[in-house]
Design a protein around this motif. Structure first.
Motif, PDB file in Angstrom:
ATOM      1  N   TYR A 149       0.844  -1.192   0.000  1.00 27.37           N
ATOM      2  CA  TYR A 149       0.000   0.000   0.000  1.00 27.37           C
ATOM      3  C   TYR A 149       0.881   1.245   0.000  1.00 27.37           C
ATOM      4  CZ  TYR A 149      -4.283  -2.596   1.098  1.00 27.37           C
ATOM      5  OH  TYR A 149      -5.366  -3.439   1.049  1.00 27.37           O
ATOM      6  N   ASN A 150       0.331   2.345  -0.523  1.00 34.14           N
ATOM      7  CA  ASN A 150       0.897   3.655  -0.246  1.00 34.14           C
ATOM      8  C   ASN A 150      -0.182   4.466   0.472  1.00 34.14           C
ATOM      9  OD1 ASN A 150      -0.896   4.722  -2.245  1.00 34.14           O
ATOM     10  ND2 ASN A 150       0.627   4.316  -3.837  1.00 34.14           N
ATOM     11  N   SER A 151       0.122   5.689   0.855  1.00 39.16           N
ATOM     12  CA  SER A 151      -0.826   6.474   1.646  1.00 39.16           C
ATOM     13  C   SER A 151      -2.147   6.678   0.916  1.00 39.16           C
ATOM     14  CB  SER A 151      -0.209   7.828   2.000  1.00 39.16           C
ATOM     15  OG  SER A 151       0.927   7.654   2.818  1.00 39.16           O
ATOM     16  N   GLN A 152      -2.072   6.844  -0.420  1.00 34.61           N
ATOM     17  CA  GLN A 152      -3.288   7.089  -1.197  1.00 34.61           C
ATOM     18  C   GLN A 152      -4.167   5.847  -1.294  1.00 34.61           C
ATOM     19  OE1 GLN A 152      -0.153   8.012  -2.326  1.00 34.61           O
ATOM     20  NE2 GLN A 152      -0.432  10.143  -1.704  1.00 34.61           N
ATOM     21  N   SER A 153      -3.561   4.701  -1.608  1.00 34.87           N
ATOM     22  CA  SER A 153      -4.349   3.469  -1.750  1.00 34.87           C
ATOM     23  C   SER A 153      -4.889   3.001  -0.398  1.00 34.87           C
ATOM     24  CB  SER A 153      -3.506   2.370  -2.405  1.00 34.87           C
ATOM     25  OG  SER A 153      -2.344   2.088  -1.645  1.00 34.87           O
ATOM     26  N   PHE A 154      -4.138   3.244   0.664  1.00 36.63           N
ATOM     27  CA  PHE A 154      -4.594   2.913   2.018  1.00 36.63           C
ATOM     28  C   PHE A 154      -5.817   3.750   2.376  1.00 36.63           C
ATOM     29  CE2 PHE A 154      -3.624   3.721   6.733  1.00 36.63           C
ATOM     30  CZ  PHE A 154      -4.426   2.679   7.150  1.00 36.63           C
ATOM     31  N   TYR A 155      -5.736   5.046   2.120  1.00 39.83           N
ATOM     32  CA  TYR A 155      -6.866   5.942   2.404  1.00 39.83           C
ATOM     33  C   TYR A 155      -8.082   5.549   1.569  1.00 39.83           C
ATOM     34  CZ  TYR A 155      -9.749  10.145   2.299  1.00 39.83           C
ATOM     35  OH  TYR A 155     -10.809  11.014   2.372  1.00 39.83           O
ATOM     36  N   ALA A 156      -7.857   5.238   0.288  1.00 42.29           N
ATOM     37  CA  ALA A 156      -8.963   4.861  -0.598  1.00 42.29           C
ATOM     38  C   ALA A 156      -9.645   3.583  -0.107  1.00 42.29           C
ATOM     39  CB  ALA A 156      -8.443   4.677  -2.019  1.00 42.29           C
ATOM     40  N   ALA A 157      -8.858   2.628   0.391  1.00 41.88           N
ATOM     41  CA  ALA A 157      -9.420   1.372   0.900  1.00 41.88           C
ATOM     42  C   ALA A 157     -10.331   1.630   2.100  1.00 41.88           C
ATOM     43  CB  ALA A 157      -8.292   0.415   1.281  1.00 41.88           C
ATOM     44  N   ILE A 158      -9.946   2.571   2.945  1.00 39.80           N
ATOM     45  CA  ILE A 158     -10.774   2.923   4.101  1.00 39.80           C
ATOM     46  C   ILE A 158     -12.063   3.602   3.652  1.00 39.80           C
ATOM     47  CG2 ILE A 158     -10.926   4.378   6.175  1.00 39.80           C
ATOM     48  CD1 ILE A 158      -7.871   4.036   6.451  1.00 39.80           C
ATOM     49  N   GLN A 159     -11.932   4.551   2.725  1.00 41.38           N
ATOM     50  CA  GLN A 159     -13.090   5.347   2.317  1.00 41.38           C
ATOM     51  C   GLN A 159     -14.118   4.528   1.544  1.00 41.38           C
ATOM     52  OE1 GLN A 159     -13.629   8.201   3.696  1.00 41.38           O
ATOM     53  NE2 GLN A 159     -11.627   7.899   4.662  1.00 41.38           N
ATOM     54  N   ARG A 160     -13.684   3.476   0.858  1.00 40.47           N
ATOM     55  CA  ARG A 160     -14.645   2.602   0.163  1.00 40.47           C
ATOM     56  C   ARG A 160     -15.620   1.993   1.175  1.00 40.47           C
ATOM     57  NH1 ARG A 160     -10.375   1.381  -3.523  1.00 40.47           N
ATOM     58  NH2 ARG A 160      -9.556  -0.270  -2.167  1.00 40.47           N
ATOM     59  N   VAL A 161     -15.089   1.541   2.299  1.00 45.21           N
ATOM     60  CA  VAL A 161     -15.926   0.930   3.329  1.00 45.21           C
ATOM     61  C   VAL A 161     -16.759   1.994   4.049  1.00 45.21           C
ATOM     62  CG1 VAL A 161     -15.922  -0.483   5.415  1.00 45.21           C
ATOM     63  CG2 VAL A 161     -14.237  -0.921   3.623  1.00 45.21           C
ATOM     64  N   VAL A 162     -16.141   3.151   4.312  1.00 49.19           N
ATOM     65  CA  VAL A 162     -16.858   4.255   4.965  1.00 49.19           C
ATOM     66  C   VAL A 162     -18.077   4.658   4.140  1.00 49.19           C
ATOM     67  CG1 VAL A 162     -16.703   6.736   5.477  1.00 49.19           C
ATOM     68  CG2 VAL A 162     -14.897   5.193   6.246  1.00 49.19           C
ATOM     69  N   LYS A 163     -17.887   4.780   2.838  1.00 51.45           N
ATOM     70  CA  LYS A 163     -18.982   5.174   1.943  1.00 51.45           C
ATOM     71  C   LYS A 163     -20.074   4.117   1.911  1.00 51.45           C
ATOM     72  CE  LYS A 163     -19.843   6.787  -2.785  1.00 51.45           C
ATOM     73  NZ  LYS A 163     -19.224   7.060  -4.107  1.00 51.45           N
ATOM     74  N   LYS A 164     -19.662   2.857   1.881  1.00 51.49           N
ATOM     75  CA  LYS A 164     -20.620   1.757   1.842  1.00 51.49           C
ATOM     76  C   LYS A 164     -21.481   1.728   3.099  1.00 51.49           C
ATOM     77  CE  LYS A 164     -20.797  -3.284   1.293  1.00 51.49           C
ATOM     78  NZ  LYS A 164     -19.986  -4.527   1.129  1.00 51.49           N
ATOM     79  N   LEU A 165     -20.877   2.038   4.241  1.00 51.43           N
ATOM     80  CA  LEU A 165     -21.597   2.001   5.517  1.00 51.43           C
ATOM     81  C   LEU A 165     -22.331   3.299   5.820  1.00 51.43           C
ATOM     82  CD1 LEU A 165     -18.884   0.263   7.744  1.00 51.43           C
ATOM     83  CD2 LEU A 165     -20.909  -0.798   6.727  1.00 51.43           C
ATOM     84  N   GLY A 166     -22.040   4.339   5.036  1.00 48.11           N
ATOM     85  CA  GLY A 166     -22.683   5.631   5.270  1.00 48.11           C
ATOM     86  C   GLY A 166     -22.166   6.337   6.513  1.00 48.11           C
TER      87      GLY A 166
END
Length: 244
Positions: free
Chosen positions: A170-187
């Motif tokens: 991972y890099n900082s961008q892909s790590f952040y994106a992985a978190i935000q995908r789940v955050v968005k899915k859960l609202g």
């Protein structure tokens, strides 16, 4: 240093007297105080994160690592010879040449438990947290939870020659994106890795004092630690109750 001005001892002394530009002048902005992550959001998010991403988030929350630190973790960079492990990020391994101070991050028993499954049977030079392994984990989980029989045409849906493939780290961008995908899915509300780091720093500061918080977080100057918004006024109130 760059020899852009003549070598003149008087000129050099005069330059040292120049005061820094004040906040608000010429577009200079004051340091932004960063708030800690909301712990309710953090606890709601954790069960839904893929294994590697979950471990990375937990480590930041426990140890005050930066995103770049946790992304670079390899077995060869972790000294496990003592009860508290020492992690030396590879980014700083040649610090004597670059002038950057070598960072040493301490990992206690809780962090060690999180790291244990990722250290098992892994080569010393390979990265602990891999997007490729995460995607394989997600694919296995989908297959496991599938209710209907897998059709022959769906046994593998991987493209024969994809333009982009998951990386080995991972890099900082892909790590952040992985978190935000789940955050968005859960609202849920957005949660940034640096907010978790700052929350951990605030907890250390509250319990052990700003000097120790500054050392744990790798700040060269205590003034950097002062940027944190979560300063607890309780101790100050206790002091002033006694002496004020």
């Amino acid at each position: 240093e760059e020899e852009l001005i003549p070598r003149n001892i008087y000129l050099a002394a005069a330059l040292k007297q120049v005061k820094p530009i004040r906040d608000g002048r010429f577009g200079v902005k004051p340091p932004t105080r960063v708030s800690a992550a909301d712990m309710n959001t953090y606890r709601a998010l954790l069960p839904h994160l893929p294994g590697a991403v979950k471990a990375m988030v937990q480590l930041i929350n426990l140890t005050t690592m930066r995103s770049s630190d946790v992304c670079l973790m390899r077995p060869m960079d972790i000294d496990q010879s003592e009860p508290v492990w020492k992690y030396l990020p590879s980014k700083f391994k040649r610090s004597e040449l670059s002038g950057t101070k070598q960072r040493v991050l301490m990992i206690g028993p809780e962090g060690q438990k999180i790291l244990a499954p990722f250290l098992e049977n892994r080569s010393p030079e390979s990265y602990l947290f891999s997007p490729k392994e995460t995607m394989e984990e997600i694919f296995r989980e989908r297959r496991k939870n599938r209710k209907t029989k897998v059709q022959p045409s769906q046994i593998t849906q991987k493209k024969p020659a994809p333009k982009r493939t998951p990386g080995l780290k991972y890099n900082s961008q892909s790590f952040y994106a992985a978190i935000q995908r789940v955050v968005k899915k859960l609202g849920l509300g957005k949660i940034f890795p640096n907010q978790l780091r700052h929350g951990a720093g605030a907890r250390i500061r509250k319990e052990f004092g700003i000097e120790h918080a500054s050392k744990v977080m790798g700040h060269t100057h205590i003034s950097t630690t002062e940027i944190y918004a979560d300063y607890d006024m309780t101790k100050t109130m206790e002091i002033m109750h006694k002496i004020g």
